[in-house]
Design a protein around this motif. Structure first.
Motif, mmCIF file in Angstrom:
data_model
loop_
_atom_site.group_PDB
_atom_site.id
_atom_site.type_symbol
_atom_site.label_atom_id
_atom_site.label_comp_id
_atom_site.label_asym_id
_atom_site.label_seq_id
_atom_site.Cartn_x
_atom_site.Cartn_y
_atom_site.Cartn_z
ATOM 1 N N SER A 71 0.835 -1.219 0.000
ATOM 2 C CA SER A 71 0.000 0.000 0.000
ATOM 3 C C SER A 71 0.864 1.261 0.000
ATOM 4 N N TYR A 72 2.043 1.203 0.596
ATOM 5 C CA TYR A 72 2.931 2.370 0.584
ATOM 6 C C TYR A 72 3.439 2.615 -0.844
ATOM 7 N N LEU A 73 3.783 1.525 -1.565
ATOM 8 C CA LEU A 73 4.263 1.673 -2.949
ATOM 9 C C LEU A 73 3.120 2.156 -3.854
ATOM 10 N N LEU A 74 1.897 1.686 -3.562
ATOM 11 C CA LEU A 74 0.738 2.162 -4.328
ATOM 12 C C LEU A 74 0.588 3.675 -4.168
ATOM 13 N N GLU A 75 0.801 4.138 -2.950
ATOM 14 C CA GLU A 75 0.634 5.568 -2.650
ATOM 15 C C GLU A 75 1.759 6.416 -3.248
ATOM 16 N N HIS A 76 2.972 5.878 -3.292
ATOM 17 C CA HIS A 76 4.122 6.730 -3.642
ATOM 18 C C HIS A 76 4.765 6.418 -4.996
ATOM 19 N N ALA A 77 4.355 5.341 -5.650
ATOM 20 C CA ALA A 77 5.011 4.993 -6.926
ATOM 21 C C ALA A 77 4.044 4.393 -7.931
ATOM 22 N N ALA A 78 2.765 4.769 -7.832
ATOM 23 C CA ALA A 78 1.732 4.124 -8.653
ATOM 24 C C ALA A 78 2.000 4.253 -10.150
ATOM 25 N N ASP A 79 2.578 5.359 -10.588
ATOM 26 C CA ASP A 79 2.705 5.592 -12.034
ATOM 27 C C ASP A 79 3.962 5.026 -12.657
ATOM 28 N N VAL A 80 4.745 4.321 -11.867
ATOM 29 C CA VAL A 80 5.944 3.687 -12.425
ATOM 30 C C VAL A 80 5.510 2.555 -13.349
ATOM 31 N N THR A 81 6.028 2.568 -14.588
ATOM 32 C CA THR A 81 5.722 1.481 -15.528
ATOM 33 C C THR A 81 6.996 0.697 -15.766
ATOM 34 N N THR A 82 6.901 -0.617 -15.648
ATOM 35 C CA THR A 82 8.116 -1.426 -15.733
ATOM 36 C C THR A 82 7.799 -2.824 -16.262
ATOM 37 N N GLN A 83 8.812 -3.685 -16.258
ATOM 38 C CA GLN A 83 8.637 -5.042 -16.752
ATOM 39 C C GLN A 83 8.337 -5.979 -15.590
ATOM 40 N N ALA A 84 7.560 -6.996 -15.884
ATOM 41 C CA ALA A 84 7.318 -8.038 -14.874
ATOM 42 C C ALA A 84 7.473 -9.396 -15.544
ATOM 43 N N TYR A 85 7.980 -10.361 -14.779
ATOM 44 C CA TYR A 85 8.052 -11.731 -15.287
ATOM 45 C C TYR A 85 6.631 -12.285 -15.333
ATOM 46 N N VAL A 86 6.289 -12.954 -16.431
ATOM 47 C CA VAL A 86 4.978 -13.604 -16.518
ATOM 48 C C VAL A 86 5.045 -14.875 -15.679
#
Ligand SMILES: O=C(O)CCC(=O)C(=O)O
Length: 285
Positions: A71-86
């Protein structure tokens, strides 16, 4: 999904409690606990011996410890777009041509799924440089890797139950656990033959074919010969893995951590060549 409170950080956020799983038993393999020490002066002896170590108290001054929850990352870094392993069903999907399958995710959407207890079917890994600078300032830098050449730092953000298949990397690695609990199973580089790596010409030559969540001893009869280690990282722990150490990870709750990779001098030329080879072949590994 059953809940098991002691597995998460000391002051857990109720939302994250939803994500904890009961720690499955360790596989029936010869595994010793990783040694734990309070901040040794340096890691040279462990690097030379090829042995892992959990360093206690090294993250004491980092504001990010226990603070960096979903929830802290949702609040402070929500707009970060990156890669994720499927990661269908919690296990990585491989692709013959490119190695690990990746997809683009927005951190906020990913975090919201974890908080809601919805399956993410992926595992987010982001270079720290993508995070807002205010957030980056909440991280320290372990003195063991400060100022090292080709130092790379990544955020590892996973849902409970996510598995990182047994593999090795060339650089030395320090893993700082910030929130949640993660289990590691580790093997020294010399155990390679007993860990059945994929063929050298495959897209994942550094990956073991063994699934340590359900080892198949008929397909992999030498596996029980491999002498390994295990540990469970809690918020505030720092795990050192020397170059080429085989490692498997299992998130026992929603987990947030940061790792620091740096190649030892003798690996530097190999590390540069391997990055060039990955780029040439378009490998996501
Ligand atoms: O934390 C994980 O799930 C895996 C980490 C890893 O493979 C690494 O840091 O090299």
């Amino acid at each position: 999904m059953t809940r098991h409170l002691p597995l998460v950080g000391m002051n857990p956020d109720p939302a994250e409690l939803e994500e904890a799983i009961t720690a499955p038993p360790l596989p029936l393999l010869p595994l010793r606990p990783v040694r734990r020490l309070p901040q040794p002066p340096d890691l040279g002896l462990f690097a030379k011996a090829g042995l892992p170590l959990v360093i206690e108290g090294a993250l004491r001054d980092w504001p990010a410890v226990e603070q960096w929850t979903p929830s802290y990352l949702l609040e402070h870094a929500a707009d970060v777009t990156t890669q994720a392993y499927v990661l269908p069903g919690g296990h990585v999907r491989l692709n013959d041509a490119t190695g690990f399958e990746l997809k683009t995710v927005r951190l906020g959407d990913y975090a919201a799924k974890i908080i809601a207890g919805e399956p993410t079917e992926s595992y987010l890994r982001a270079p720290i440089g993508l995070l807002p600078s205010a957030l980056q300032r909440e991280l320290g830098e372990p003195r063991y890797c400060r100022g090292r050449l080709r130092l790379k730092k990544n955020l590892w953000f996973s849902a409970a139950g996510s598995v990182t298949q047994l593999h090795f990397d060339l650089p030395h690695n320090l893993i700082a656990q910030l929130s949640g609990t993660k289990r590691f199973i580790l093997y020294p580089a010399r155990e390679r033959r007993n860990l059945y790596p994929f063929p050298i010409r495959s897209s994942v030559p550094h990956l073991s074919q063994v699934d340590l969540t359900a080892p198949d001893f008929r397909r992999f009869p030498r596996l029980p010969l491999a002498q390994g280690f295990h540990c469970e990282l809690q918020a505030g722990d720092l795990l050192f893995m020397p170059s080429r150490m085989w490692h498997f990870a299992h998130s026992l709750s929603a987990s947030v951590g940061v790792n620091f990779w740096w190649p030892p001098a003798w690996v530097m030329p190999l590390s540069i060549a391997s990055d060039a080879y990955k780029r040439l072949r378009g490998l996501n590994i």
